[in-house]
Design an enzyme around this catalytic site. Structure first.
Site, PDB file in Angstrom:
ATOM      1  N   GLU A 240       0.370  -1.305   0.201  1.00  0.00           N
ATOM      2  CA  GLU A 240       0.176  -0.292   0.065  1.00  0.00           C
ATOM      3  C   GLU A 240       0.787   1.194  -0.115  1.00  0.00           C
ATOM      4  O   GLU A 240       1.690   1.387   0.294  1.00  0.00           O
ATOM      5  CB  GLU A 240      -1.160   0.091   1.395  1.00  0.00           C
TER       6      GLU A 240
ATOM      7  N   ASP B  52      -7.205   0.168  -4.050  1.00  0.00           N
ATOM      8  CA  ASP B  52      -8.013   1.255  -3.821  1.00  0.00           C
ATOM      9  C   ASP B  52      -8.791   1.094  -5.268  1.00  0.00           C
ATOM     10  O   ASP B  52      -9.617   1.992  -6.278  1.00  0.00           O
ATOM     11  CB  ASP B  52      -7.061   2.669  -3.680  1.00  0.00           C
TER      12      ASP B  52
HETATM   13  O1  AHR Z   1       0.743   1.190  -3.328  1.00  0.00           O
HETATM   14  C1  AHR Z   1       0.533   0.994  -4.487  1.00  0.00           C
HETATM   15  C2  AHR Z   1      -0.833   1.324  -5.169  1.00  0.00           C
HETATM   16  O2  AHR Z   1      -1.481   2.554  -4.175  1.00  0.00           O
HETATM   17  C3  AHR Z   1      -1.923   0.016  -4.129  1.00  0.00           C
HETATM   18  O3  AHR Z   1      -3.022  -1.278  -4.729  1.00  0.00           O
HETATM   19  C4  AHR Z   1      -3.654   1.062  -3.809  1.00  0.00           C
HETATM   20  O4  AHR Z   1      -4.508   1.041  -3.146  1.00  0.00           O
HETATM   21  C5  AHR Z   1      -2.553   2.555  -3.944  1.00  0.00           C
HETATM   22  O5  AHR Z   1      -3.491   3.597  -5.032  1.00  0.00           O
END
Ligand code: AHR
Length: 514
Positions: free
Chosen positions: A233, A312
């Site tokens: 994340e 997300d």
């Molecule tokens: O960590 C990379 C990305 O960042 C994740 O998959 C996403 O949830 C966020 O936009």
């Protein structure tokens, strides 16, 4: 090392070899299947809590459904199971159910008893609701049989909210997936693994998923990729400092790639990859969790499962998925090596090679105009539009690539065809307001229909004409070197009757970029 310890080690190794030999011998004698990945994780003390595949059973005894398809013609669904316990997918059942229409995958079933089935992912903070992958877009062989992988274009993804048994709040876990080093991009994020309960970015360390692609989040990355990274994340990590610390890690372009991640949830993670068709695994990083930013050590996983997008629902990525599993606990290297051996034993491979220059799915072609003005012009994309250009063997590589297309089964009817861009995988020829464009497949019913063309004998008596699937009286036509779907004598200037038959007749040729 004392003599006693050396003797003890030798005895342990002999014992391990005997156990392995006995297991293989027993399997051969009894005709039972050898240990599948989740049997191996289980006997290693790190049982699978989720197991997903469209190609095969991941337990030697699994005899349930692998995935569900829904067909476009009547919206009826069918579960696709295995041919025998522990065996391969019954792709013939899919072929007959989806004949002369198209199917998408709506569910990828969890093969553990935890019911962590993946369904089509809803909208999240970073992307609109997803579509299912086309069910027959990725034919491959496994165990000598035709099976289908899951081919993701943008805006496709699956999720299980708040899964049962997956790691949360710093618990240890491992995972693997078999993906492809020939189908990827640099959009966020082709992931498989542990994500948030809301479809949102809830902060550092709230994800723990395998990422595979060419999005270099923390430069430098070495070579051109695609790389395995840990999506923890707000970052795709190749090491505890984010960046690649290994100049030898230039990525993995094998047609079938095993990608692995393990994380003890407190202060350690490791990534590995390997060629899923042969050999072993290479460790890309093994060490501390990142501490240069807060939130990752310890982790804060939330326990949902994602396939094909970021946590997300960032859903611009493309990729391929054949199988994958998640475990409770950190698997040992020996367990992971045994899982890789089993994957290699499957013998993943391409379907029989298809000669280029034909309209058979899998063939790469170029399409030459036949109108007297234009017999050296070919259909090519340019700035996302589709036009004709003079292309020859001495044209620039860009022009030859832009003028080459991969024939795919028709996305709205598998008796027709779709055309995937040679140099923009995941992008297809589709019409929009009757003009042809090159656009990423978003999996919607409209896109699938707009990108499907049904070949028939060329209207001029030469070559092939391509009727639009959803406007069957309209045919792919060039008009002032721009491509439309046109009807003879229709209301638009590009429907003009003059030279209509020749303008809609195309010679299917060997590709300028094979
Ligand atoms: O960590 C990379 C990305 O960042 C994740 O998959 C996403 O949830 C966020 O936009």
């Amino acid at each position: 090392m004392t003599v006693w310890t050396r003797l003890h080690h030798t005895r342990s190794r002999l014992l391990a070899a005997t156990v392995l030999f006995s297991a293989v011998a027993l399997a051969l004698i009894s005709g039972s299947a050898a240990a599948a990945p989740c049997d191996t994780y289980g006997s290693g003390g790190t049982p699978c809590v989720a197991a997903h595949s469209t190609t095969r059973a991941l337990f030697a005894s699994y005899n349930g459904p692998l995935y569900q398809v829904r067909r476009a013609s009547d919206n009826v669904s069918l579960n696709i199971g295995v041919l025998s316990p522990g065996g391969f997918a019954n792709s013939a059942a899919q072929d007959s159910f989806c004949a002369n229409t198209s199917c998408v995958i709506t569910i990828i079933f969890d093969q553990t008893t935890r019911r962590n089935d993946l369904t089509i992912e809803p909208a999240g903070t970073a992307g609109p609701a997803n579509n299912g992958v086309p069910a027959d877009a990725l034919p491959v062989t496994a165990g000598g049989r035709l099976v289908y992988g899951a081919s993701f274009s943008g805006r496709m993804g699956y999720r299980k909210m708040a899964a049962n048994g997956t790691a949360v709040n710093g618990q240890p876990e491992g995972m693997y997936m078999v993906t492809s080093g020939t189908h990827f991009n640099s959009a966020c994020c082709f992931d498989y693994g542990n994500v948030e309960v809301p479809v949102a970015d809830t902060g550092n360390g709230h994800m723990d998923a395998i990422y595979f692609g060419t999005l270099c989040w923390f430069p430098p990355c070495n070579g051109a990729g695609p790389w395995i990274m840990a999506d923890l994340e707000n970052g795709l990590f190749q090491s505890n400092t984010g960046v690649s610390q290994n100049t030898a890690n230039t990525g993995n372009r094998s047609p079938y790639v095993t990608a692995m991640l393990k994380n003890n949830g407190q202060n350690f993670f490791a990534t590995k990859d390997g060629n899923a068709q042969s050999g072993g695994l290479t460790t890309r990083f093994s060490g501390a969790l990142p501490t240069f930013r807060p939130g990752y050590s310890p982790m804060h996983q939330e326990g949902s499962i994602v396939l094909g997008t970021g946590g997300d629902n960032s859903n611009g990525s493309i990729g391929s998925f054949f199988e994958g599993a998640m475990t409770a606990g950190v698997p040992s290297d020996a367990t992971e090596n045994a899982v890789q051996s089993n994957i290699v034993s499957v013998g993943y491979g391409g379907p029989s090679p298809v000669a280029g220059g034909t309209l058979n799915p899998g063939s790469t072609i170029s399409l030459r105009a036949t109108t007297a003005c234009c017999t050296t012009r070919y259909i090519r994309h340019q700035n996302n539009n589709v036009v004709t250009s003079v292309i020859s063997g001495s044209s620039a590589a860009l022009d030859r690539n832009d003028g080459s297309w991969i024939v795919r089964r028709g996305m709205a009817n598998n008796a027709c065809v779709s055309f995937e861009s040679r140099n923009f995988p995941g992008d297809f020829l589709r019409h929009q307001n009757f003009q042809l464009r090159r656009q990423p497949n978003d999996g919607s019913a409209l896109f699938r229909a707009d990108a499907t063309f049904c070949p028939q004998a060329g209207q001029s008596g030469q070559g092939t004409s391509f009727a639009s699937f959803n406007f069957p009286t309209r045919f792919i036509r060039h008009f002032n070197n721009t491509l439309f779907i046109a009807s003879n004598g229709g209301p638009n200037n590009f429907d003009a009757q003059a030279s209509f038959a020749a303008d809609v007749s195309w010679v299917v040729s060997s590709p300028w970029a094979p």
